[in-house]
Design a protein around this motif. Sequence first.
Motif, PDB file in Angstrom:
ATOM      1  N   HIS A 163      -0.065   8.360  -3.426  1.00 35.85           N
ATOM      2  CA  HIS A 163      -0.097   7.054  -2.776  1.00 35.85           C
ATOM      3  C   HIS A 163      -1.221   6.957  -1.747  1.00 35.85           C
ATOM      4  O   HIS A 163      -1.704   5.883  -1.443  1.00 35.85           O
ATOM      5  CB  HIS A 163       1.250   6.790  -2.114  1.00 35.85           C
TER       6      HIS A 163
ATOM      7  N   ARG C   5      14.337   2.036   3.411  1.00 29.52           N
ATOM      8  CA  ARG C   5      13.666   1.018   2.588  1.00 29.52           C
ATOM      9  C   ARG C   5      12.801   0.123   3.471  1.00 29.52           C
ATOM     10  O   ARG C   5      13.222  -0.291   4.550  1.00 29.52           O
ATOM     11  CB  ARG C   5      14.713   0.159   1.852  1.00 29.52           C
ATOM     12  N   PRO C   6      11.637  -0.237   3.069  1.00 29.35           N
ATOM     13  CA  PRO C   6      10.775  -1.078   3.896  1.00 29.35           C
ATOM     14  C   PRO C   6      11.317  -2.502   3.953  1.00 29.35           C
ATOM     15  O   PRO C   6      12.157  -2.902   3.143  1.00 29.35           O
ATOM     16  CB  PRO C   6       9.434  -1.041   3.169  1.00 29.35           C
ATOM     17  N   LEU C  12       7.040  -9.498   0.885  1.00 26.63           N
ATOM     18  CA  LEU C  12       6.984 -10.497  -0.177  1.00 26.63           C
ATOM     19  C   LEU C  12       6.525 -11.839   0.369  1.00 26.63           C
ATOM     20  O   LEU C  12       5.695 -12.529  -0.231  1.00 26.63           O
ATOM     21  CB  LEU C  12       8.359 -10.617  -0.825  1.00 26.63           C
ATOM     22  N   LEU C  15       2.874 -11.652   1.080  1.00 25.83           N
ATOM     23  CA  LEU C  15       2.107 -11.668  -0.162  1.00 25.83           C
ATOM     24  C   LEU C  15       2.099 -13.076  -0.734  1.00 25.83           C
ATOM     25  O   LEU C  15       1.066 -13.582  -1.201  1.00 25.83           O
ATOM     26  CB  LEU C  15       2.739 -10.675  -1.160  1.00 25.83           C
ATOM     27  N   LEU C  22      -2.928  -8.554  -2.918  1.00 28.87           N
ATOM     28  CA  LEU C  22      -2.155  -7.827  -3.920  1.00 28.87           C
ATOM     29  C   LEU C  22      -2.360  -6.318  -3.764  1.00 28.87           C
ATOM     30  O   LEU C  22      -1.409  -5.538  -3.763  1.00 28.87           O
ATOM     31  CB  LEU C  22      -2.589  -8.276  -5.327  1.00 28.87           C
ATOM     32  N   ASP C  23      -3.627  -5.914  -3.592  1.00 28.35           N
ATOM     33  CA  ASP C  23      -3.934  -4.483  -3.432  1.00 28.35           C
ATOM     34  C   ASP C  23      -3.186  -3.892  -2.248  1.00 28.35           C
ATOM     35  O   ASP C  23      -2.611  -2.798  -2.334  1.00 28.35           O
ATOM     36  CB  ASP C  23      -5.446  -4.291  -3.232  1.00 28.35           C
ATOM     37  N   VAL C  26       0.477  -3.411  -3.037  1.00 24.48           N
ATOM     38  CA  VAL C  26       0.718  -2.236  -3.888  1.00 24.48           C
ATOM     39  C   VAL C  26       0.857  -0.999  -3.026  1.00 24.48           C
ATOM     40  O   VAL C  26       1.781  -0.196  -3.171  1.00 24.48           O
ATOM     41  CB  VAL C  26      -0.459  -2.045  -4.883  1.00 24.48           C
ATOM     42  N   GLU C  27      -0.082  -0.876  -2.117  1.00 22.38           N
ATOM     43  CA  GLU C  27      -0.086   0.298  -1.268  1.00 22.38           C
ATOM     44  C   GLU C  27       1.173   0.379  -0.412  1.00 22.38           C
ATOM     45  O   GLU C  27       1.824   1.425  -0.314  1.00 22.38           O
ATOM     46  CB  GLU C  27      -1.334   0.227  -0.384  1.00 22.38           C
ATOM     47  N   LEU C  29       4.040  -0.921  -0.973  1.00 21.58           N
ATOM     48  CA  LEU C  29       5.211  -0.649  -1.804  1.00 21.58           C
ATOM     49  C   LEU C  29       5.255   0.817  -2.219  1.00 21.58           C
ATOM     50  O   LEU C  29       6.308   1.445  -2.240  1.00 21.58           O
ATOM     51  CB  LEU C  29       5.196  -1.561  -3.042  1.00 21.58           C
ATOM     52  N   LEU C  30       4.091   1.348  -2.535  1.00 23.26           N
ATOM     53  CA  LEU C  30       4.047   2.764  -2.899  1.00 23.26           C
ATOM     54  C   LEU C  30       4.531   3.620  -1.742  1.00 23.26           C
ATOM     55  O   LEU C  30       5.320   4.546  -1.912  1.00 23.26           O
ATOM     56  CB  LEU C  30       2.625   3.165  -3.280  1.00 23.26           C
ATOM     57  N   ASP C  31       4.032   3.326  -0.560  1.00 23.19           N
ATOM     58  CA  ASP C  31       4.474   4.084   0.604  1.00 23.19           C
ATOM     59  C   ASP C  31       5.981   3.963   0.770  1.00 23.19           C
ATOM     60  O   ASP C  31       6.682   4.925   1.080  1.00 23.19           O
ATOM     61  CB  ASP C  31       3.769   3.573   1.863  1.00 23.19           C
ATOM     62  N   ALA C  32       6.465   2.765   0.556  1.00 25.49           N
ATOM     63  CA  ALA C  32       7.896   2.536   0.685  1.00 25.49           C
ATOM     64  C   ALA C  32       8.663   3.420  -0.301  1.00 25.49           C
ATOM     65  O   ALA C  32       9.617   4.120   0.069  1.00 25.49           O
ATOM     66  CB  ALA C  32       8.205   1.071   0.430  1.00 25.49           C
ATOM     67  N   ALA C  33       8.249   3.399  -1.536  1.00 27.58           N
ATOM     68  CA  ALA C  33       8.928   4.204  -2.552  1.00 27.58           C
ATOM     69  C   ALA C  33       8.904   5.683  -2.156  1.00 27.58           C
ATOM     70  O   ALA C  33       9.889   6.411  -2.306  1.00 27.58           O
ATOM     71  CB  ALA C  33       8.249   4.008  -3.899  1.00 27.58           C
ATOM     72  N   GLN C  34       7.805   6.082  -1.606  1.00 22.81           N
ATOM     73  CA  GLN C  34       7.656   7.469  -1.185  1.00 22.81           C
ATOM     74  C   GLN C  34       8.645   7.787  -0.072  1.00 22.81           C
ATOM     75  O   GLN C  34       9.322   8.796  -0.093  1.00 22.81           O
ATOM     76  CB  GLN C  34       6.217   7.664  -0.705  1.00 22.81           C
TER      77      GLN C  34
ATOM     78  N   LEU H  12       7.046 -11.975  -7.286  1.00 23.35           N
ATOM     79  CA  LEU H  12       7.523 -11.992  -5.906  1.00 23.35           C
ATOM     80  C   LEU H  12       8.863 -12.723  -5.801  1.00 23.35           C
ATOM     81  O   LEU H  12       9.778 -12.267  -5.120  1.00 23.35           O
ATOM     82  CB  LEU H  12       6.474 -12.665  -5.015  1.00 23.35           C
ATOM     83  N   VAL H  26       6.840  -2.238  -8.161  1.00 23.31           N
ATOM     84  CA  VAL H  26       5.704  -1.337  -7.949  1.00 23.31           C
ATOM     85  C   VAL H  26       4.957  -1.128  -9.252  1.00 23.31           C
ATOM     86  O   VAL H  26       3.733  -1.223  -9.336  1.00 23.31           O
ATOM     87  CB  VAL H  26       6.191   0.018  -7.406  1.00 23.31           C
ATOM     88  N   LEU H  29       3.099  -4.240 -10.420  1.00 26.28           N
ATOM     89  CA  LEU H  29       1.920  -4.486  -9.599  1.00 26.28           C
ATOM     90  C   LEU H  29       0.808  -3.502  -9.928  1.00 26.28           C
ATOM     91  O   LEU H  29      -0.368  -3.854  -9.996  1.00 26.28           O
ATOM     92  CB  LEU H  29       2.294  -4.405  -8.109  1.00 26.28           C
TER      93      LEU H  29
END
Lengths: 256, 256, 256, 256, 256, 256, 256, 256
Positions: A163, C5-6, C12, C15, C22-23, C26-27, C29-34, H12, H26, H29
Amino acid sequence: MKAKRPAADRLLADLGNGRVSLDAAVEVLLDAAQDGLPDATLDHDRARRCGAGEVVFGQGKTPAQAVAIARRLAAKNGRVLVTRADAAMRQALAAAFDGSVPVAVNESARTVRVGRPPRPRGRVAVVAAGTADLPVADEAVETLIALGSRVDRIADVGVAGIHRLAARMPLLRRARVVVVAAGMEGALPSVVQGLLDRPVIAVPTSVGYGAHFRGLASLLAMLNACAAGITVVNIDNGFGAGYAAHLVNVTGEKAR
Amino acid sequence: MKAKRPAADRLLADLGNGRVSLDAAVEVLLDAAQDGLPDATLDHDRARRCGAGEVVFGQGKTPAQAVAIARRLAAKNGRVLVTRADAAMRQALAAAFDGSVPVAVNESARTVRVGRPPRPRGRVAVVAAGTADLPVADEAVETLIALGSRVDRIADVGVAGIHRLAARMPLLRRARVVVVAAGMEGALPSVVQGLLDRPVIAVPTSVGYGAHFRGLASLLAMLNACAAGITVVNIDNGFGAGYAAHLVNVTGEKAR
Amino acid sequence: MKAKRPAADRLLADLGNGRVSLDAAVEVLLDAAQDGLPDATLDHDRARRCGAGEVVFGQGKTPAQAVAIARRLAAKNGRVLVTRADAAMRQALAAAFDGSVPVAVNESARTVRVGRPPRPRGRVAVVAAGTADLPVADEAVETLIALGSRVDRIADVGVAGIHRLAARMPLLRRARVVVVAAGMEGALPSVVQGLLDRPVIAVPTSVGYGAHFRGLASLLAMLNACAAGITVVNIDNGFGAGYAAHLVNVTGEKAR
Amino acid sequence: MKAKRPAADRLLADLGNGRVSLDAAVEVLLDAAQDGLPDATLDHDRARRCGAGEVVFGQGKTPAQAVAIARRLAAKNGRVLVTRADAAMRQALAAAFDGSVPVAVNESARTVRVGRPPRPRGRVAVVAAGTADLPVADEAVETLIALGSRVDRIADVGVAGIHRLAARMPLLRRARVVVVAAGMEGALPSVVQGLLDRPVIAVPTSVGYGAHFRGLASLLAMLNACAAGITVVNIDNGFGAGYAAHLVNVTGEKAR
Amino acid sequence: MKAKRPAADRLLADLGNGRVSLDAAVEVLLDAAQDGLPDATLDHDRARRCGAGEVVFGQGKTPAQAVAIARRLAAKNGRVLVTRADAAMRQALAAAFDGSVPVAVNESARTVRVGRPPRPRGRVAVVAAGTADLPVADEAVETLIALGSRVDRIADVGVAGIHRLAARMPLLRRARVVVVAAGMEGALPSVVQGLLDRPVIAVPTSVGYGAHFRGLASLLAMLNACAAGITVVNIDNGFGAGYAAHLVNVTGEKAR
Amino acid sequence: MKAKRPAADRLLADLGNGRVSLDAAVEVLLDAAQDGLPDATLDHDRARRCGAGEVVFGQGKTPAQAVAIARRLAAKNGRVLVTRADAAMRQALAAAFDGSVPVAVNESARTVRVGRPPRPRGRVAVVAAGTADLPVADEAVETLIALGSRVDRIADVGVAGIHRLAARMPLLRRARVVVVAAGMEGALPSVVQGLLDRPVIAVPTSVGYGAHFRGLASLLAMLNACAAGITVVNIDNGFGAGYAAHLVNVTGEKAR
Amino acid sequence: MKAKRPAADRLLADLGNGRVSLDAAVEVLLDAAQDGLPDATLDHDRARRCGAGEVVFGQGKTPAQAVAIARRLAAKNGRVLVTRADAAMRQALAAAFDGSVPVAVNESARTVRVGRPPRPRGRVAVVAAGTADLPVADEAVETLIALGSRVDRIADVGVAGIHRLAARMPLLRRARVVVVAAGMEGALPSVVQGLLDRPVIAVPTSVGYGAHFRGLASLLAMLNACAAGITVVNIDNGFGAGYAAHLVNVTGEKAR
Amino acid sequence: MKAKRPAADRLLADLGNGRVSLDAAVEVLLDAAQDGLPDATLDHDRARRCGAGEVVFGQGKTPAQAVAIARRLAAKNGRVLVTRADAAMRQALAAAFDGSVPVAVNESARTVRVGRPPRPRGRVAVVAAGTADLPVADEAVETLIALGSRVDRIADVGVAGIHRLAARMPLLRRARVVVVAAGMEGALPSVVQGLLDRPVIAVPTSVGYGAHFRGLASLLAMLNACAAGITVVNIDNGFGAGYAAHLVNVTGEKAR
């Protein structure tokens, strides 16, 4: 740095009337053709590893030798880059040029840049997988600056935390060519190339231990990268990667 | 498969009255201790590469030999797995057991499973980086099924298109242990381990050419993986990876 | 260490109304998932080789750097492990934390553990073939303790005196997973795995000379081990073996 | 096979009166010294790999060539051993000598022994770790028989089931020297030597795959064996191991 | 050093009435069988590389450690051999045992022998190809003396001056087994074995540079020696060669 | 240095009347044949790596040892060459012979030549690809001078600036044989041989880093050179190249 | 084959009046210089591996291609040598030239010589260590004949029977240069060079198995040969050794 | 091939109202960002080695499989390139597309191009050192044509005849980037880069034998090239070199 064609007429005359031999003429003509290259810096730089030119390979030289060579080159070209300079050499070079011209010493890259670099053109990204890969990446950065490329430096985006890379994609997409330095499993170039349609130049580093065999593991991984578009340089050869990236970057300039 | 302790009393008596020597007693006792293992299949399986046990290493055997060995083992244990079975051997085995017991032939994995496998327990994910890595991954899958693990099989999620992996993360997070088979630059295990807190078992495959040196490049990459938690087996050793993954998966079962 | 969870709603919204691209989304959300991983320590530890996280790779750092990093991590997490710390670094770390928190210095393992380790869970055995392999085994031991595994340490049971191993079988059978460190011919993992139905993680060490090629001989032997169930880590990588063993051990815990 | 000293007198006379040169004399004397060896078979055998002698290296020869050479040697010495003989060569040799002298064809060892072997002396044990190692072990067995050693052949006692070895200890202790052939991780010689005070000659075999590198893994393991007393021959060189073991065995005879 | 059989009766009784477990009994019996070996020194020596036994591997130990271990062993056995002892260790050992027992320090071999060696038996020749190979040859010589073999030491008879070897043939023919240490192209064992019908044990040394790869060139040459009868030990392993040669030499003794 | 034939008559007589054994005679005759070589320096030189002869291999010797050996050789032959002499050894040798005979110290080649060299014959060219290759080239130059060849030394004509080579072609064409020392990609011998019909002796140097593997890259390149006529010596073996070149050069002399 | 100097005058005129560019002139002059070499065959031969010239590298070509190329070269030069020609190619070439010119087919060397070879000059000895090395030695022999050297061929004088070599010393001493082809331990060149003061060109062959690694063992042995004067060519490169030997032999001629 | 941004709004909304999970979002996106790349062909091509995309890696596939995949891709994109296609596959593809679309079969490159290639842009030179390197060079040429680069193909200009290269310099100077394929000593890229200021991409080929080790010698030479600006791809990887060269060439286009 335009080509200076030799006085072909005089040579021909001398050859005609026997004042120069055929062999000598061949040599003169070859030199002439060589001088005719559009970018004269090339020739000097090519000599870097042999100890002369605008770039000096510091390893194996004494500080005094490096200073002497750098002085000569700086006098001739207005600037010079010294790579693989240890602390003593860096100090000696900084002292030698102090006050007269701008001097940029980079501890991490082990480089010294003397003189004002060319106006930065285009855009090259240099990525280091881990902090231990930074010295190699920084050697590429300094080489690019010295040759006249604009550089973005990105650190610590290794594959075991993918990430972190995503956050830098906008920056990477702005570059004409990307240099990626990575040790350990050497997987970062594959991931970067997989997300980009620009050339990626991969530099395996010797960062690792055991079955890393001083960079062999990273080198083999990069040569076998699944993503097309990757090319590779020697282990720890940040200079070579920077040099090649500059040539690619300039290709963009020239095409205008 | 509970342990069957030997008739220690009789041995002791025999040793005491001199009917068996000390050396012979040592051997009997060792055998006894061995039989005492909770999972008797282990012993047979261990013999796989030597040509006997519940798992038969088909390579280097004739179809007739494989059939003979498989019959004996199936008769004894109710099931048998044959690995590295070429087309002729697969056909011979399918014919030999036809009708009597369930037979599962896997062309990709080059395996034949005879008999009903144990009830699947736990959960193991097996990932192939590219389609060419599938035969190795499938050997791991068949081994896991034969030993009694529940398996999720995930194909074609190589590092040069990292978004494909993201889609499978929920599946991967459900597994107790993940097997990852990859050739070329062998980078997928690093990326997978970087996203998981479960053990990852990496299988380098011989998929590649040139400086891949028949799997060496993938092997070295995996041994030098930056992400902690990865362990590695021999090149193309899908069986070994599946076997080790089953032991880890079962660890979860046993701990209950 | 539950997932946080973020604030997905806000993202949203941003966004949607164009405040984030959008980019960028993505970032995030990725951090959030991590961040959502059940074991947050994982992420930090992964960074060990890059110079940050709860585990610090001491090699190549100055004592002052190691102290600074360790202080920050200890402040954040309450504990930290420093590996590959030479005598000066060990001394500096011991002095830095003296009195404030428990500090465990292991000369053999070249590690410093700061803070009270987690309550030990499960059971892992760590075996060294010879006394010269102890530093690598001890690095695995310290890593396991730091991560929260209960450890049994077994020394000097090499294959050229196989009866010494027999005496330790009861201890080995109690473990959920066994780490075996061996140099020279690297044969001990084969023998141990041949007597156990638990996963064995083999660590080749660089103990040897001549045709040992700094660990290559042990590494190849372990990769080619006849006994199924063995997986291998890099030469001298006691940390990696301990880390992987902890993940396996914890698998047992989690399954409850 | 006693030494036949040359007619030194005549040579000296010829040299003295100039009929032979100094150079020629040197050569004759050298030949003489060579013939003076107590075991004349030695010289011929040494020539095995060059295509002549009492032992014929069949690989790379046609069946017809092997028959011709074997006939000449059998006529001269009464016996001959052909190694590395493929099926066609074995058949041709069996047919050629059929009826006239005893012929022993060994499919596993790929050898043909012609003539009655010498009366067996002493005692040598030949051990194969796995069934796949048997061809190499059998080449050693046939060589030992052909040279005149008494042999015990022990199969399938690999390290991943160490109790199997214990059962054979009495047999091994009876031998003057032990040959151990092993592929995969090549660990058996270490374990055997650890239990014996007799010389162990280790033969690495090419049995394995992937990171075995066609025998390299076994070879390195044996060269790095922890147990003192082990010596090693080339990969798959059953002949060489048998030959060396015979020399050791005969040492026992000669000492009488 | 006769075998001391354990009190088997008591063990059996204890096992019968449950005072010892089956596992414990196995271990005791194994130890007993081990003690029963005819040559008890073997067991201790085997432990050399692990830091204990009658032979101490000095490398990696402090002088104080070496003295402490040597004292314990000398007290137990009356003698001890320390190998790979640097100057400081040799001095410390000489001082420690001064006056009490005979001490033989060999600067070339880097060994210290404490105590009166056994009465020399049989005959072993140790040959060094060049003067630079002498330290390895001398380690073999000292090991042979310490174990009780009579030794002839022959120096500087390399293949590039083959006549020097001829002069030593009578001496070589008197030996039961010959140790040959050679670096560079490692050809001497082939030539020696070609002239002898005794076993030749070849020790490749690391003497060389460039494409010698620290002994690899010599090692490969010896493994591929054309002359049958040669066996090989690890690079620079004079101890191992001497040990194996002693076992062969003693075979001659035992056969009486 | 003419051959001194031994008193063959007396030997024959002694052999005839039994005063010398056959074995002893063989040895004497061999020595005689050896002495009979037309160029007696050969024998001594051959001993260089073993520490004696007219050429002394300084590496691994103390200055005092080198002086002692050099004195003996100079007294016997009037001259001596010491190679691989470090600064201390060079100083000691210069001091030892000061005033008595001419002494030539070459810092780059790390050599000391004592005594007046033979009158230079023929013509040999020695080429260094880069300045870093000069020490190896200079060792060849000094060896050639010491043996009596006339030498032309050419520096810094690497392939990445091919016109520099053209200028030296007349000089190269005058030589009977050319020595080319090159590190990095080791391509210069191919280019030189492509322009010449004289033998080219290639010396790979260890100049390089990373995937150069201490000279391996240069060595392999030279062995695979496309241009026929190239032969190769060991990495950094300037002495060997010079020695072989002298033999070729002298071939031209002898043919007269 | 004297040099044909180009019509320099015309070129100069054309260059002067602009009819040819400077670049074109360089090329013409280079070609001219090239043609000026005393031995014009050199240029063609150099092209051997590229598929053209007086020597054709048959490997990888069809018989028809080889015939076509050979016809063109024979027409131009009166002779041609084809190397690495398999049976079909040899037959095709023999048929193609049948009757018109002399054709020499060498089954062992896998060569076809077309046309009458030059008058043999000087003297070169070609030695094969074993019969299996003969094909490589014979390729050298055929190359030497085709280039115009007189050759003595010596077979089967391996080091494991050193007396066989002694008998050939007179023949070897007559040669100006000696080619030695050897597989296995590759020791013969050392022994030969130790007895001669002529250049020895060593050809490692791929004859061997196991740890021979297809010629690597022989190659390393030869590069590390103790006897000075040896130079080495690629594995199995009989052509290259013969070519280089011819250049040395001719050096002797030229010097007259 | 412009980017098609996903319907972010709908996603969204769905995420907001819980119809899709965060994980799923994720992934969507990520896919979207991927599709957003300016050159959509990239993504497909990247998949080449996995069996799908606009470029098909033919090796290991049946003709029928290749036809099926190629049909799908051609239908989607209007064109497709198949690499590493053997004769049967080439025939099958030619037959499958016959008449419908243009099909270009290249026997040397083993490629089949289906569909009309893009209009050629810029200029790339592809150089083969020898005729045997042509197949690799031709794979690069076909890849470049298929991707839309204008190509100049230059054959047979190896370093052992350097004047041949001079004649092609004008052509080389016209290119934006040069691909150089070379086997044997792999020196040509150094020489070419030494004469040019454009990026050179070097492809080592497996053309060679013996110590070439199937391309390793060429690979190492290129990685150690003295001339800065060279980057390297895997052995025989003409596709990868062509792909990377196209990216560089297009950089020139984009910069406009």
